[in-house]
Design a protein around this motif. Structure first.
Motif: not given
Lengths: 130, 500
Positions: A85-108
């Protein structure tokens, strides 16, 4: 044998915790897997370590405790499902958010110092030519 | 041996499986199955409640295996009460969701049923490892429910929620393993017996395992410093899911209560009252931080999420003191806070729908279509949730404040009263922003759905009703508190079971 198993569990936990604390979802998922291995091993060992004894009840009066084995089986199955489940969620988050940071936001990213210097130098040079 | 004990777990499980298959079929069919199953669940819990109220602790050995080796379900007053609270909440949630919210993603009803199976199982089980299993059932359903309807915010918060809970599950297993390694049993009553006789190294290990368990339950119950996942998760969930989650933190609190009274209760010898001092401090800190969070919230649903935390802190304070009176007051407060906050989450969903893209963010938006109706509802619910008279929130708080004495009293009085005041200010700010300040244009959002509104209003009505029927409920919670504090009665029930 006890020492070896204890060290194995310790190393697995250490690596797992280290990876879980990373900022990328992939290493976190990997860390969770290692951590769950460590936990399963720990659970298994709680029935005490034996060699050369029948696993479940048999005619022998001397047998290893079957309960931790049952527990660990359940835990492994649940752990697999959760990791999937975590893996699928991580993949989904990557496609939706455009990055693979756990906070969903890439720090500048901080600019490298030498680069800034060269920029400034460029500006100066541009100014000088004007 | 009463086979009806199994129904609260089996019925949702079977219906959930059925709904997985029926999901491709017509929506009407799915809703019919789901709603009727939950109504049956309510009937069942209403049957079990008077059964438990007779005072006998019912023990059900699964597969008729006797207690220390077999797995047991255990029904006492506390479990029966929690089952009833869950079932009532579920009825409202499923009715609300069936007006369209369930179509925003697939398998909503199936997941809802699995979630209920997990929650009910956690309330009924008398075995540590099965508590873990039911927690996992409840969690995996909640992961999917949290993501229901998708959206960026939901994915972001779900990632934290899932990872944190997986770590929690790992720690739970370590604690269970420690208990088994030391005591050789996972049955909670057996464990209680073992803990009461343990000393030296054994006691130390058992205490370590107990502390780990408290940590895990704390993560589920979301008190300081383990609550950071909650506000974002609850605020981003859809209205019916957030309402259902109002019971989820209470599952953690239930587990803490169960463990601190049964295994580490007064009869536990050296480990008696494990960590209650720490829990007391954490409870107060939780209330303070949560009320500050509520004050700073920028949308109605995140404000409500922080109010969930306030109720968690208040309940935890009652559990940490752990006398009969505080436990009784806490249980009363638990019932009302669960229902009212769930009702408010549903109301927030209705308000958000009328504001179009703005949702329930505190920004000046178009005029609501039904500002008076919704505003009145919000006003009454606010009074209930902030703990002002004459509703049940006030009554619960008074009971709790009366129950504490001595050193703890002034600490709790200060924290609860000041937090109540701050809560009222925050809620009135929210209300005036949502219902009074608006553009001149009327919103073009969907008109009010009568059924969802009726469902919400009815759930919010629980607060005045709980005051009207306060006497029987308080009697019941007092009896419950007496029962859970008497660990010996559980041993007796288990031994009777073994003798059978």
């Amino acid at each position: 044998m006890e020492l070896l198993v204890a060290i194995a569990i310790g190393v697995l936990t250490f690596s797992g915790v280290y990876l879980i604390l990373r900022a990328r979802t992939f290493s976190v998922a990997l860390g969770l897997t290692l951590f769950s291995y460590a936990v399963n091993l720990f659970l298994f060992v709680m029935g005490r370590l034996h060699t050369g004894k029948p696993a479940v009840l048999s005619d022998a009066t001397n047998y290893t405790d079957p309960v931790p084995q049952a527990l660990v089986l359940t835990a492994i199955v649940i752990g697999f499902a959760m990791t999937a489940f975590v893996l699928i969620l991580a993949l989904r988050a990557h496609t939706e958010l455009g990055n693979d940071h756990v906070d969903g936001v890439e720090k500048p990213k901080k600019e490298n110092k030498p680069r800034r210097k060269s920029n400034r130098a460029n500006k100066k040079r541009v100014g000088a030519t004007r | 041996m009463n086979n009806l004990l199994l129904v609260p777990v089996l019925l949702p499980l079977v219906c959930g499986a059925l709904l997985m298959m029926a999901a491709r079929g017509s929506m009407a069919m799915v809703r019919l199955i789901s709603i009727s199953s939950i109504l049956l669940l309510l009937l069942c819990s209403l049957y079990l409640l008077p059964l438990a109220a007779q005072g006998e602790i019912l023990v059900y050995g699964l597969g008729n295996w006797s207690a220390p080796f077999g797995i047991v379900l255990l029904l006492d007053r506390l479990s029966a009460l929690m089952l009833m609270v869950t079932a009532v909440l579920a009825v409202f949630v499923v009715l609300y969701a069936s007006r369209g919210e369930d179509q925003r993603g697939s398998y909503f009803h199936a997941l809802l049923q699995f979630q209920l199976a997990g929650i009910n199982g956690a309330f009924l089980t008398g075995d540590l490892f099965n508590l873990f299993v039911f927690f996992e059932i409840l969690l995996i359903a909640s992961y999917a429910l949290l993501l229901h309807g998708l959206g960026v915010a939901r994915i972001r918060s779900a990632l934290h929620y899932v990872i944190l809970n997986l770590i929690g599950s790992g720690l739970f297993l370590i604690a269970a393993g420690l208990f088994y390694g030391v005591a050789g049993t996972l049955n909670m009553t057996d464990l209680a017996l073992f803990v009461s006789q343990a000393e030296g190294d054994q006691l130390f290990l058992l205490e370590a395992a107990g502390a780990l368990l408290m940590l895990v339950f704390g993560l589920k119950a979301a008190f300081f410093p383990l609550y950071f996942w909650l506000p974002r998760a609850y605020a981003s969930a859809t209205a019916p899911v957030a309402a259902l989650f109002a019971i989820m933190t209470k599952v953690g609190l239930y587990a803490i209560l169960r463990f601190s009274t049964l295994v580490f209760g007064a009869a536990a010898g050296g480990a008696s009252g494990l960590g209650t001092g720490v829990l007391w401090v954490l409870a107060l800190v939780t209330i303070v931080l949560a009320i500050l969070g509520a004050f700073a919230a920028n949308s109605l649903s995140s404000l409500l999420a922080y109010l969930v935390l306030v109720s968690v802190g208040t309940l935890l304070a009652g559990i940490a003191v752990g006398t009969e009176a505080t436990l009784a007051a806490s249980l009363y407060y638990l019932v009302q806070s669960t229902w009212v906050i769930a009702g408010l989450f549903l109301l927030a969903g209705i308000v958000a729908k009328q504001r179009g893209d703005l949702g329930d963010n505190f920004k000046v938006g178009p005029r609501l279509l039904n500002p008076n109706l919704l505003g009145a509802c919000f006003f009454l619910a606010t009074i209930a949730v902030a703990g002002l008279p004459p509703f049940a929130g006030f009554f619960g708080k008074v009971l709790l404040l009366q129950a504490v004495s001595g050193q703890t009293a002034w600490q709790l009085w200060t924290v609860v009263l000041v937090s109540g005041l701050v809560g009222v200010i925050g809620l009135s700010r929210a209300g005036s922003m949502l219902f009074w300040r608006h553009h001149t244009t009327a919103s073009e959002a969907q008109p009010l759905d009568k059924v969802t509104f009726a469902v919400t209003a009815l759930l919010l009505c629980s607060s005045p009703l709980l005051v009207v029927f306060a006497q029987p409920l308080v009697n019941f919670t007092q009896a419950t508190a007496l029962q859970v504090l008497d660990a010996a009665s559980y041993l007796q029930a288990m031994q009777l079971k073994e003798a059978m």
